[in-house]
Design an enzyme around this catalytic site. Structure first.
Site, PDB file in Angstrom:
ATOM      1  CB  THR A  42      -0.690  -0.236   0.956  1.00 25.19           C
ATOM      2  OG1 THR A  42      -1.737  -1.140   1.030  1.00 25.19           O
ATOM      3  CG2 THR A  42      -1.893   1.452   0.866  1.00 25.19           C
ATOM      4  CG  HIS A 100      -6.824   3.786   1.752  1.00 17.08           C
ATOM      5  ND1 HIS A 100      -5.054   3.141   2.279  1.00 17.08           N
ATOM      6  CD2 HIS A 100      -6.716   3.565   3.376  1.00 17.08           C
ATOM      7  CE1 HIS A 100      -4.569   2.921   3.189  1.00 17.08           C
ATOM      8  NE2 HIS A 100      -5.766   2.808   4.259  1.00 17.08           N
TER       9      HIS A 100
END
Length: 417
Positions: free
Chosen positions: A184, A298
C-alpha cells in the site's frame, strides 16, 4: 357488482404475517443487500467501532463520489443469449478464483466483531476467493493461514520507519505460504478521519463515559470483547492516542519508487501495488515489473476529493491492461458494481466495508451472507446482460454517466499554447 362480507376462510388466505426475526441468523437471512447488512451492523456495534469502518476522511467526499459513480452506471444488455449457466470465476494473479472479488485488507478487524479476520479467512476459503490480511490486522499471519489452510491468503504491507520490523512480517508471510503481497503506497501520513477523532478512537477502545453509555444499548458486543482473547496487533498492544496519531508515528513517509523496487526483490511471489490514483503512477509501477495494481483511494480514508478509481479505470485499462492485472476497490457495494468494473477492464475487485458490515452484523455468518449477496448479484447481473462468463463482458455493456465534469485548472490552462 353485488357486495358481501368476506368469508373467514377467504380472509385467512390473505393473511401473510410472518414471525418476527429474533435470531441473528434470521435477521441475516432477511438481509437482501449490503445496505441491509449495514443497517444491522449499525444497530449491533458501538458507535466508535462502526464509525471507524463506515467513515472516511474529512467531508467524506471521496467515498460519496466513488459510490455515486457506481450508481451512475448504465448497463446495455444483449438479448437472446443462452445464460442458463454462468461462470463467475477465472484466473487472477496466477491462480483461479471462483468469483471476481476478494476480501480487502482491513485494520483493527476484531474491533468490529471478535470473530475478526478468522471469520473472513474461513469464508474466503469456503467460497474460493482470496483473503487479504492487513499489517494492522488483529489476527496473526499464522492464525489466518490456519483458518484458511488451503485457500489463497494475501498479505498487505505498510512500510514502517523501522524497515526490519516491516520485513520481518513479510518473511513470516512467505513462510506461511501467502501467495501475493499488496504494497500500500497511499498512506505517507494518516488522513483526517474526523469521525474517529470525535469519537476518541483508541487502540483498543477505551472505556469512557461516552463508550459506557453507548455500551448500554449494545451489551453483547462488549460481552464478546471482554470475554474473548484480548485484542492484539502486529506491533502494538495499546496506543494512548488516536489511530491517526499511531499511523503518523509509525508509517514511513519517505518511501519512494526505489524502495518499491527493493521490496519486490525481497518477495518471491506475486506483488501488487495498492493505492494507484493516476495513469502516470500506474505506468511507473508497471515499468518496475509488478504483477498487478489496485486502483484505489483507500476507501476515501486518506485524501478527500481524491480521484474516483472507477472513473480512472477505462484509461488505465486501455493503456496498461495488456501489461499487468488491474484490481479495483473503493465504493463497491453490490455485485452490479463488480460486474461493471470487470466490463471496463478490471481483472478483480476488493471489498472492504461490504465485508465488514457483514462481520459486524453477525460474525462469520454475516461475512458468509455478504459473500452470498454479492455472488448472487454478480450472477444475476451477468445473466441479465446476456453473458455467460466474465470473458464476455466488455466496455460495450457499460456506460459511465458523469455528474462531475473535468474542467481544466488554471495551471493547466496556462501551460497550453
Amino acid at each position: 357488482m353485488k357486495r358481501r362480507f368476506p368469508r373467514p376462510e377467504e380472509l385467512r388466505a390473505l393473511l401473510g404475517f410472518s414471525a418476527p426475526r429474533l435470531s441473528t441468523r434470521q435477521r441475516l437471512a432477511g438481509a437482501l443487500t449490503i445496505e441491509d447488512l449495514r443497517a444491522l451492523a449499525r444497530r449491533r456495534t458501538p458507535r466508535a467501532a462502526f464509525d471507524y469502518t463506515d467513515g472516511a476522511a474529512e467531508d467524506e467526499l471521496s467515498l460519496t463520489r466513488a459510490r455515486q459513480a457506481f450508481r451512475d452506471i448504465e448497463f446495455h444488455p444483449t438479448i437472446l443469449r443462452d445464460v442458463a449457466t454462468v461462470r463467475t470465476g477465472w484466473e487472477v494473479l496466477g491462480a483461479p478464483v471462483a468469483l471476481p472479488f476478494g476480501i480487502a485488507p482491513t485494520g483493527f478487524t476484531r474491533l468490529m466483531h471478535t470473530d475478526g479476520e478468522t471469520a473472513g479467512a474461513r469464508v474466503a476459503g469456503r467460497n474460493g476467493i482470496p483473503f487479504a490480511l492487513s499489517t494492522l490486522g488483529t489476527t496473526s499471519i499464522e492464525a489466518v493461514k490456519a483458518a484458511n489452510p488451503h485457500g489463497r491468503n494475501w498479505f498487505q504491507l505498510y512500510m514502517w520507519k523501522d524497515r526490519d520490523r516491516s520485513m520481518a512480517l513479510v518473511e513470516r508471510a512467505v513462510a506461511a505460504g501467502y501467495d501475493t503481497l499488496l504494497v500500500t503506497v497511499d498512506v505517507p501520513v494518516a488522513g483526517a478521519r474526523l469521525r474517529d477523532s470525535r469519537n476518541g478512537m483508541s487502540i483498543p477502545p477505551a472505556l469512557t463515559w461516552r463508550t459506557v453509555l453507548d455500551a448500554a444499548a449494545r451489551p453483547r458486543w462488549w460481552f464478546d470483547l471482554l470475554t474473548t482473547e484480548p485484542l492484539t496487533f502486529a506491533e502494538v498492544d495499546r496506543w494512548p492516542g488516536t489511530v491517526a496519531e499511531y499511523l503518523d508515528s509509525t508509517f514511513d513517509p519517505t518511501v519512494t519508487f526505489e524502495d518499491l523496487a527493493w521490496i519486490k526483490k525481497q518477495w518471491p511471489n506475486k506483488l501488487v501495488v495498492k493505492g494507484i490514483q493516476t495513469l502516470e503512477d500506474a505506468r511507473a509501477v508497471v515499468d518496475l515489473g509488478v504483477d498487478g495494481i489496485v486502483l484505489s483511494n483507500h476507501g476515501g480514508r486518506q485524501l478527500d476529493r481524491a480521484p474516483v478509481p472507477f472513473h480512472l479505470l477505462p484509461s488505465v485499462a486501455g493503456e496498461l491492461g495488456g501489461h499487468t492485472e488491474i484490481l479495483l476497490d473503493t465504493g463497491v457495494m453490490s455485485g452490479a458494481d463488480i460486474v461493471a468494473a470487470i466490463a471496463l477492464g478490471a481483472r478483480f475487485t476488493l471489498v472492504g466495508r461490504a465485508y465488514l458490515y457483514g462481520l459486524m452484523a453477525g460474525g462469520e455468518a454475516g461475512v458468509q451472507r455478504a459473500v452470498e449477496i454479492l455472488s448472487s448479484q454478480v450472477s444475476r447481473t451477468m445473466r441479465l446482460l446476456g453473458v455467460s462468463c466474465l470473458e464476455e463482458l466488455s466496455a460495450h455493456h457499460v456506460t459511465q454517466l458523469h455528474r462531475l465534469t473535468d474542467t481544466p485548472s488554471a495551471s493547466r490552462l496556462k501551460s497550453q499554447p
